[in-house]
Design a protein around this motif. Structure first.
Motif, PDB file in Angstrom:
ATOM      1  N   GLY A 208       0.844  -1.187   0.000  1.00  0.00           N
ATOM      2  CA  GLY A 208       0.000   0.000   0.000  1.00  0.00           C
ATOM      3  C   GLY A 208       0.875   1.231   0.000  1.00  0.00           C
ATOM      4  O   GLY A 208       2.109   1.125   0.026  1.00  0.00           O
ATOM      5  N   ALA A 209       0.256   2.398  -0.044  1.00  0.00           N
ATOM      6  CA  ALA A 209       1.024   3.635   0.041  1.00  0.00           C
ATOM      7  C   ALA A 209       0.137   4.747   0.579  1.00  0.00           C
ATOM      8  O   ALA A 209      -1.001   4.915   0.126  1.00  0.00           O
ATOM      9  CB  ALA A 209       1.578   4.027  -1.322  1.00  0.00           C
ATOM     10  N   ILE A 210       0.692   5.460   1.563  1.00  0.00           N
ATOM     11  CA  ILE A 210       0.025   6.663   2.073  1.00  0.00           C
ATOM     12  C   ILE A 210       0.508   7.819   1.201  1.00  0.00           C
ATOM     13  O   ILE A 210       1.714   7.957   0.972  1.00  0.00           O
ATOM     14  CB  ILE A 210       0.396   6.903   3.548  1.00  0.00           C
ATOM     15  CG1 ILE A 210       0.014   5.688   4.398  1.00  0.00           C
ATOM     16  CG2 ILE A 210      -0.256   8.186   4.069  1.00  0.00           C
ATOM     17  CD1 ILE A 210       0.661   5.661   5.774  1.00  0.00           C
ATOM     18  N   VAL A 211      -0.427   8.619   0.714  1.00  0.00           N
ATOM     19  CA  VAL A 211      -0.115   9.724  -0.193  1.00  0.00           C
ATOM     20  C   VAL A 211      -0.599  11.012   0.463  1.00  0.00           C
ATOM     21  O   VAL A 211      -1.753  11.086   0.901  1.00  0.00           O
ATOM     22  CB  VAL A 211      -0.840   9.516  -1.544  1.00  0.00           C
ATOM     23  CG1 VAL A 211      -0.526  10.659  -2.503  1.00  0.00           C
ATOM     24  CG2 VAL A 211      -0.474   8.170  -2.157  1.00  0.00           C
ATOM     25  N   THR A 212       0.262  12.009   0.550  1.00  0.00           N
ATOM     26  CA  THR A 212      -0.155  13.272   1.155  1.00  0.00           C
ATOM     27  C   THR A 212       0.686  14.424   0.621  1.00  0.00           C
ATOM     28  O   THR A 212       1.817  14.214   0.167  1.00  0.00           O
ATOM     29  CB  THR A 212      -0.047  13.196   2.708  1.00  0.00           C
ATOM     30  OG1 THR A 212      -0.421  14.465   3.266  1.00  0.00           O
ATOM     31  CG2 THR A 212       1.358  12.863   3.166  1.00  0.00           C
ATOM     32  N   GLY A 213       0.127  15.617   0.692  1.00  0.00           N
ATOM     33  CA  GLY A 213       0.882  16.810   0.321  1.00  0.00           C
ATOM     34  C   GLY A 213       1.585  17.416   1.521  1.00  0.00           C
ATOM     35  O   GLY A 213       2.289  18.422   1.386  1.00  0.00           O
ATOM     36  N   ARG A 215       4.300  17.279   4.230  1.00  0.00           N
ATOM     37  CA  ARG A 215       5.568  16.596   4.475  1.00  0.00           C
ATOM     38  C   ARG A 215       5.683  16.080   5.908  1.00  0.00           C
ATOM     39  O   ARG A 215       6.153  14.966   6.155  1.00  0.00           O
ATOM     40  CB  ARG A 215       6.738  17.541   4.162  1.00  0.00           C
ATOM     41  CG  ARG A 215       8.093  16.847   4.159  1.00  0.00           C
ATOM     42  CD  ARG A 215       9.180  17.736   3.573  1.00  0.00           C
ATOM     43  NE  ARG A 215       9.272  19.016   4.286  1.00  0.00           N
ATOM     44  CZ  ARG A 215       9.924  19.187   5.437  1.00  0.00           C
ATOM     45  NH1 ARG A 215      10.564  18.184   5.981  1.00  0.00           N
ATOM     46  NH2 ARG A 215       9.948  20.370   6.016  1.00  0.00           N
ATOM     47  N   GLU A 216       5.208  16.872   6.874  1.00  0.00           N
ATOM     48  CA  GLU A 216       5.327  16.436   8.273  1.00  0.00           C
ATOM     49  C   GLU A 216       4.452  15.220   8.552  1.00  0.00           C
ATOM     50  O   GLU A 216       4.840  14.328   9.304  1.00  0.00           O
ATOM     51  CB  GLU A 216       4.968  17.585   9.201  1.00  0.00           C
ATOM     52  CG  GLU A 216       6.076  18.631   9.202  1.00  0.00           C
ATOM     53  CD  GLU A 216       5.767  19.813  10.096  1.00  0.00           C
ATOM     54  OE1 GLU A 216       4.755  19.765  10.838  1.00  0.00           O
ATOM     55  OE2 GLU A 216       6.538  20.780  10.034  1.00  0.00           O
ATOM     56  N   LEU A 217       3.281  15.208   7.936  1.00  0.00           N
ATOM     57  CA  LEU A 217       2.400  14.045   8.096  1.00  0.00           C
ATOM     58  C   LEU A 217       3.086  12.802   7.526  1.00  0.00           C
ATOM     59  O   LEU A 217       3.070  11.723   8.132  1.00  0.00           O
ATOM     60  CB  LEU A 217       1.068  14.309   7.377  1.00  0.00           C
ATOM     61  CG  LEU A 217       0.031  13.198   7.448  1.00  0.00           C
ATOM     62  CD1 LEU A 217      -0.487  13.011   8.867  1.00  0.00           C
ATOM     63  CD2 LEU A 217      -1.144  13.489   6.513  1.00  0.00           C
ATOM     64  N   ALA A 218       3.708  12.948   6.366  1.00  0.00           N
ATOM     65  CA  ALA A 218       4.411  11.822   5.741  1.00  0.00           C
ATOM     66  C   ALA A 218       5.548  11.344   6.647  1.00  0.00           C
ATOM     67  O   ALA A 218       5.754  10.136   6.803  1.00  0.00           O
ATOM     68  CB  ALA A 218       4.956  12.236   4.374  1.00  0.00           C
ATOM     69  N   GLU A 219       6.245  12.273   7.263  1.00  0.00           N
ATOM     70  CA  GLU A 219       7.350  11.880   8.150  1.00  0.00           C
ATOM     71  C   GLU A 219       6.832  11.130   9.376  1.00  0.00           C
ATOM     72  O   GLU A 219       7.394  10.117   9.778  1.00  0.00           O
ATOM     73  CB  GLU A 219       8.158  13.116   8.571  1.00  0.00           C
ATOM     74  CG  GLU A 219       9.091  13.573   7.451  1.00  0.00           C
ATOM     75  CD  GLU A 219       9.738  14.931   7.714  1.00  0.00           C
ATOM     76  OE1 GLU A 219       9.521  15.512   8.807  1.00  0.00           O
ATOM     77  OE2 GLU A 219      10.452  15.407   6.812  1.00  0.00           O
ATOM     78  N   ARG A 220       5.736  11.618   9.953  1.00  0.00           N
ATOM     79  CA  ARG A 220       5.147  10.912  11.108  1.00  0.00           C
ATOM     80  C   ARG A 220       4.727   9.504  10.694  1.00  0.00           C
ATOM     81  O   ARG A 220       4.968   8.533  11.405  1.00  0.00           O
ATOM     82  CB  ARG A 220       3.921  11.668  11.632  1.00  0.00           C
ATOM     83  CG  ARG A 220       4.240  12.870  12.484  1.00  0.00           C
ATOM     84  CD  ARG A 220       3.056  13.262  13.376  1.00  0.00           C
ATOM     85  NE  ARG A 220       1.848  13.625  12.652  1.00  0.00           N
ATOM     86  CZ  ARG A 220       1.658  14.778  12.015  1.00  0.00           C
ATOM     87  NH1 ARG A 220       2.609  15.681  11.987  1.00  0.00           N
ATOM     88  NH2 ARG A 220       0.513  15.026  11.403  1.00  0.00           N
ATOM     89  N   ALA A 221       4.102   9.403   9.516  1.00  0.00           N
ATOM     90  CA  ALA A 221       3.628   8.095   9.048  1.00  0.00           C
ATOM     91  C   ALA A 221       4.808   7.148   8.812  1.00  0.00           C
ATOM     92  O   ALA A 221       4.752   5.969   9.172  1.00  0.00           O
ATOM     93  CB  ALA A 221       2.810   8.265   7.771  1.00  0.00           C
ATOM     94  N   ALA A 222       5.894   7.687   8.239  1.00  0.00           N
ATOM     95  CA  ALA A 222       7.060   6.837   7.959  1.00  0.00           C
ATOM     96  C   ALA A 222       7.676   6.338   9.270  1.00  0.00           C
ATOM     97  O   ALA A 222       8.160   5.205   9.357  1.00  0.00           O
ATOM     98  CB  ALA A 222       8.086   7.610   7.136  1.00  0.00           C
ATOM     99  N   THR A 223       7.648   7.170  10.291  1.00  0.00           N
ATOM    100  CA  THR A 223       8.168   6.769  11.605  1.00  0.00           C
ATOM    101  C   THR A 223       7.286   5.677  12.220  1.00  0.00           C
ATOM    102  O   THR A 223       7.780   4.678  12.733  1.00  0.00           O
ATOM    103  CB  THR A 223       8.229   8.009  12.520  1.00  0.00           C
ATOM    104  OG1 THR A 223       9.048   8.981  11.885  1.00  0.00           O
ATOM    105  CG2 THR A 223       8.773   7.675  13.881  1.00  0.00           C
TER     106      THR A 223
END
Ligand code: PLP
Length: 394
Positions: A208-213, A215-223
């Motif tokens: 799957g993949a989380i997609v967002t504009g 950047r901080e949300l993406a970083e939290r999700a990656a963590t």
């Protein structure tokens, strides 16, 4: 008519297809590219945790999605869960019942309460009008679903979410290759989640993949995807294990490289079904937003009472012919445990769709000639409803 009535399998003929035609047979990209990618991961002795394949897959996907931030996960269900957690959602989540059960399970597994709303009759997606009726003091988010790759009322839902100060998340599992006004469908909302499960238009075996504009949300999700690690031995909070393996990422990369071919095949099949099914009373091939902006990965017919056979009778005929049509997403999330034990408000459009819709085989394993033959079978079965019902023992 090409085929004689007696050739229907339920009427004593042999099945029209010697080998079964499946819904959701995986699309497989270039075998050499897949095996080379997996071989490179083996050579590198790097099988998971931000290896070169994962990085390449996320980069390619981000390029495809107009530069959106992308966090690949081991599947979309965990992707949805992480997205909800990274958005800090609490309380109730408003979502349509007309979706794969994973959407509701992801909400419930996060300790949130799914509240089912009806879908719009025109789009079959959650609309602002329907969502608004389910918003209450406990509502923490709106979760739309781009059912069968349809965009739905993204503008209305976005406006409603903004007005009520609610995060807007999309289950975009079906949408790779779909656009709205020239923009990838997965780019709408605060975040959206794609699926790369084997049955989707492009797969990474599972993924799957989380997609967002954001950047901080993406970083939290990656963590969160990696146990909460931000560094070799620094953990900043609760995390889980939702990493995509290097083998999966190599498969995903090969799928992205092959997307043009996958899209062409599904669009060709959709056109062939459209021709073969045209003008049959009571039978409607669900239209897409302009087909050139849809991946056409789901071919769905609506079977009306006037068609002669009902949806389940038609399905029985097709299955006898080795056409393994599916009743996506019957019986609906609201009708399966644990959700069926809770009081539900009526969902008339959802019930209508769940009782009548049938998904037909497509993808690269199906040719336009197969699609045309399936269309002929449907026409034939509906042309002889009494004989067919008798043969089905009804
Ligand atoms: C396939 C699917 C999912 C789940 O995806 P996985 O990658 O299998 O977890 C979620 N929602 C919808 C609408 C789906 O079709």
């Amino acid at each position: 008519m090409k085929t004689a009535v007696a050739e229907l399998a339920v009427l004593g003929g042999p099945p029209a297809f010697a080998e079964p035609l499946h819904v959701g047979r995986p699309n497989v990209g270039d075998r050499e590219a897949i095996l080379t990618g997996i071989g490179e991961a083996l050579d590198e002795r790097w099988l998971s945790n931000n290896g070169s394949k994962l990085e390449a897959f996320e980069r390619r996907l981000s390029e495809r999605l107009g530069g959106m931030h992308v966090v690949a996960t081991c599947n979309a269900t965990l992707g949805l869960q992480i997205a909800m957690r990274a958005l800090g959602i609490q309380g109730e989540v408003v979502l349509p019942a007309l979706t794969f059960v994973a959407t509701a399970h992801a909400v419930a597994w996060e300790g949130l309460t799914p509240v089912f709303a009806d879908v719009e009759p025109e789009t079959l997606c959650l609309g602002a009008t329907e969502a608004e009726t389910r918003i209450g003091p406990e509502t923490g988010a709106l979760l739309g679903v781009h059912l069968w790759g349809r965009s739905g009322d993204v503008e209305g839902l976005s406006a409603l979410a903004r007005e009520r100060g609610l995060p807007l998340l999309f289950d975009a599992a079906h949408t790779l290759g779909c656009e709205r006004d020239g923009r990838p469908l997965a780019a709408f909302g605060d975040a959206a989640v794609l699926s790369f499960h084997a049955t989707k238009i492009a797969n990474s075996f599972e993924g799957g993949a989380i997609v967002t504009g954001d950047r901080e949300l993406a970083e939290r999700a990656a963590t969160m995807r990696n146990f909460g690690f931000v560094d070799e031995d620094e953990i900043v909070g609760l995390g889980t294990n939702a990493k995509l393996s290097e083998a999966g990422a190599a498969m995903g990369l090969a799928s992205l490289e092959a997307m043009d071919g996958f899209l062409a095949a599904s669009r060709r099949n959709y056109a062939a079904y459209g021709e073969a099914l045209a003008g049959i009373p009571g039978l409607t091939l669900l239209p897409f937003d302009p087909p050139e902006s849809s991946n056409c990965h789901y071919v769905v017919v609506d079977v009306d009472a006037d068609a002669g056979l009902d949806r389940d009778q038609l399905r029985a005929v097709l299955v006898a012919e080795n056409v393994l049509a599916r009743r996506y997403f019957y019986p609906g999330c609201h009708r399966v445990p644990p959700y069926d034990r809770r009081p539900q408000l009526p969902l008339p459009v959802t019930e209508h769709v769940l009782a009548r819709c049938l998904s037909l085989p497509t993808g690269t394993a199906v040719t336009p000639a197969d699609a045309a033959a399936v269309g002929d079978l449907i026409r034939l079965a509906l042309y002889q409803p009494d004989a067919v019902c008798g043969a089905l023992g009804e």
